[in-house]
Design an enzyme around this catalytic site. Structure first.
Site, PDB file in Angstrom:
ATOM      1  N   HIS A 173       0.830  -1.199   0.000  1.00  0.00           N
ATOM      2  CA  HIS A 173       0.000   0.000   0.000  1.00  0.00           C
ATOM      3  C   HIS A 173       0.868   1.254   0.000  1.00  0.00           C
ATOM      4  CE1 HIS A 173       0.965   0.955   4.206  1.00  0.00           C
ATOM      5  NE2 HIS A 173       0.912  -0.356   4.423  1.00  0.00           N
ATOM      6  N   GLU A 193      -2.030  -6.631   7.993  1.00  0.00           N
ATOM      7  CA  GLU A 193      -0.778  -6.243   8.638  1.00  0.00           C
ATOM      8  C   GLU A 193      -0.556  -7.080   9.898  1.00  0.00           C
ATOM      9  OE1 GLU A 193       2.189  -5.299   8.825  1.00  0.00           O
ATOM     10  OE2 GLU A 193       2.045  -3.112   8.541  1.00  0.00           O
TER      11      GLU A 193
END
Length: 229
Positions: free
Chosen positions: A15, A95
């Site tokens: 990202h 994550e």
């Protein structure tokens, strides 16, 4: 009967820069999964999307995305022709969990402990270790391989995720050692790595990860995961 074909490329995208990348005090009041991209992060992903469209051309693709806000925003900004409803949100690609609302001083202390203990093994007090993320990435890979049995499997797989998850994906895929994993760095925000299928149906990275620990010599197996090795 149609014959299943492995995709030509597996592309892992990190990202773009997030709000938490520039202000870690936000973790005290905003859940990690709810952080947005910064303006720079948006530009990073738009640029990556242009380069990926040149790489993929008009070929078909299938996309998996971590369900965090910043990864979903990144996936849409890549503009690869995939309808948002067709993007497969996959929690196993999230994550590493560090904590819920985070105390920056405590996290900084734990990061120092992690450096001493080992990034792969150290488990944050209210979160995960690298080995925990490795385990859930491994179960995702089992699901991904089942997709490869689909005769209509697309030519490209794009996975929009996080830096550590990208390293652990490749560690699991290429059977890298813990020592080698700990010697390499996360890709920069808004960049990607490409696993290219070879004539023998195996995959190789188009380029190695940056290695911050120059004192560790990759094994023959680890070197063989890079093209041109």
């Amino acid at each position: 009967m149609a014959i299943a074909q492995r995709p030509q490329r597996i592309i892992l995208v990190r990202h773009g820069e997030s709000e938490g990348n520039i202000d870690d005090s936000l973790y005290e009041t905003v859940p990690d999964h709810a952080l947005h991209l910064t303006e720079l992060g948006r530009r990073q992903v738009v640029d990556a999307g242009r380069r990926l469209r040149d790489l993929i051309g008009g070929e078909s693709l299938r996309m998996w995305v971590s369900p965090y806000v910043r990864t979903q925003e990144s996936a849409r900004l890549l503009d690869l022709g995939v309808d948002p409803d067709d993007m497969r949100l996959e929690p196993r690609l999230r994550e590493q969990d560090w904590a819920n609302f985070q105390d920056p001083a405590q996290i900084a202390h734990e990061k120092r402990l992690r450096n001493e203990y080992g990034h792969f093994w150290y488990r944050f007090t209210h979160g995960e270790s690298g080995s925990d993320v490795y385990d859930r990435v491994s179960t995702f890979l089992e699901s991904l391989h089942r997709n490869f049995d689909d005769p209509d499997m697309e030519r490209n797989v794009v996975i929009v995720t996080h830096g550590l998850t990208m390293r652990l994906f490749c560690m699991r895929w290429f059977h890298w050692s813990v020592e080698y994993f700990e010697s390499i760095s996360n890709p920069e925000n808004g960049t990607y790595v490409v696993l290219n299928k070879q004539p023998d149906d195996r995959y190789r990275l188009s380029a190695p990860f940056e290695q911050w620990d120059r004192g560790l010599t990759p094994s023959r197996r680890e070197r063989s995961s890079w093209e041109g090795s």
